[in-house]
Design a protein around this motif. Structure first.
Motif, mmCIF file in Angstrom:
data_model
loop_
_atom_site.group_PDB
_atom_site.id
_atom_site.type_symbol
_atom_site.label_atom_id
_atom_site.label_comp_id
_atom_site.label_asym_id
_atom_site.label_seq_id
_atom_site.Cartn_x
_atom_site.Cartn_y
_atom_site.Cartn_z
ATOM 1 N N ASN A 127 8.069 28.387 -42.836
ATOM 2 C CA ASN A 127 8.770 27.427 -42.235
ATOM 3 C C ASN A 127 8.249 26.157 -43.198
ATOM 4 O O ASN A 127 7.524 25.286 -43.282
ATOM 5 C CB ASN A 127 7.398 27.286 -40.931
ATOM 6 C CG ASN A 127 7.940 26.576 -39.917
ATOM 7 O OD1 ASN A 127 8.155 25.900 -40.012
ATOM 8 N ND2 ASN A 127 6.408 25.569 -38.956
ATOM 9 N N ARG A 152 4.039 38.690 -29.114
ATOM 10 C CA ARG A 152 3.021 37.860 -28.857
ATOM 11 C C ARG A 152 2.548 37.952 -27.572
ATOM 12 O O ARG A 152 1.560 37.450 -27.115
ATOM 13 C CB ARG A 152 3.768 36.600 -29.519
ATOM 14 C CG ARG A 152 3.342 36.334 -31.107
ATOM 15 C CD ARG A 152 4.014 35.740 -31.514
ATOM 16 N NE ARG A 152 4.305 34.277 -30.231
ATOM 17 C CZ ARG A 152 5.234 33.052 -29.994
ATOM 18 N NH1 ARG A 152 5.992 33.376 -31.333
ATOM 19 N NH2 ARG A 152 4.822 32.014 -29.505
ATOM 20 N N ARG A 184 6.901 31.667 -23.699
ATOM 21 C CA ARG A 184 6.879 31.862 -25.454
ATOM 22 C C ARG A 184 8.030 31.308 -25.698
ATOM 23 O O ARG A 184 9.270 31.779 -25.852
ATOM 24 C CB ARG A 184 6.248 33.523 -25.809
ATOM 25 C CG ARG A 184 5.067 34.057 -25.289
ATOM 26 C CD ARG A 184 4.180 33.416 -26.182
ATOM 27 N NE ARG A 184 2.175 33.810 -25.221
ATOM 28 C CZ ARG A 184 1.909 34.109 -25.936
ATOM 29 N NH1 ARG A 184 1.621 34.090 -27.687
ATOM 30 N NH2 ARG A 184 0.421 34.517 -25.921
ATOM 31 N N THR A 198 8.230 38.170 -30.440
ATOM 32 C CA THR A 198 7.979 37.236 -29.092
ATOM 33 C C THR A 198 7.542 37.851 -28.210
ATOM 34 O O THR A 198 6.568 37.874 -27.458
ATOM 35 C CB THR A 198 9.177 36.548 -28.869
ATOM 36 O OG1 THR A 198 9.776 35.729 -29.649
ATOM 37 C CG2 THR A 198 9.354 34.822 -27.199
ATOM 38 N N SER A 238 14.139 37.580 -33.877
ATOM 39 C CA SER A 238 12.781 37.321 -33.894
ATOM 40 C C SER A 238 12.559 37.757 -32.456
ATOM 41 O O SER A 238 11.108 37.092 -31.473
ATOM 42 C CB SER A 238 13.732 35.987 -33.667
ATOM 43 O OG SER A 238 14.251 35.826 -33.018
ATOM 44 N N PRO A 294 9.655 32.549 -32.630
ATOM 45 C CA PRO A 294 8.577 31.958 -34.035
ATOM 46 C C PRO A 294 9.611 32.026 -34.513
ATOM 47 O O PRO A 294 10.709 32.422 -35.073
ATOM 48 C CB PRO A 294 7.623 32.856 -34.118
ATOM 49 C CG PRO A 294 8.153 34.485 -33.614
ATOM 50 C CD PRO A 294 9.121 34.349 -32.358
#
Length: 99
Positions: free
Chosen positions: A45, A92, A37, A89, A85, A40
């Motif tokens: 964004n 996920r 991964r 991560t 972050s 994100p």
């Protein structure tokens, strides 16, 4: 060597720092990649931005004569991006339950 800030009518008039990284989960027996991964983006964004954690900064974050490694303000900001972050991560990837 310092990196000059390029600004003008056709370029973005802001400075953004990025902390782009990838986390790979490797199995201990077969050494196969079980998950892979990237971090994100944090916040909204925006179009034209690299996918991953970033933030807008001012000129004080630009590398000085001693280079980026000597800029404590830049190091602190990059560390904060990674700290913000990394938990999502890992979540996920199913490695932690915390958000």
């Amino acid at each position: 060597m310092p990196i000059p800030a390029v600004r003008g009518a056709l370029t973005d008039s802001s400075i953004r720092i990025h902390a782009l990284y990838r986390v790979r989960l490797v199995g201990g027996r077969e050494f196969d990649v079980r998950d892979n991964r990237t971090a994100p983006p944090i916040g909204a964004n925006e179009i034209g931005r690299l996918a991953g954690p970033s933030q807008l900064v001012d000129d004080s974050f630009l590398p000085g004569p001693d280079g980026a490694a000597a800029n404590q303000k830049l190091k602190t900001a990059i560390t904060a991006l990674i700290e913000a972050s990394l938990p999502p991560t890992l979540k996920r990837m199913g490695l932690v339950d915390e958000p």
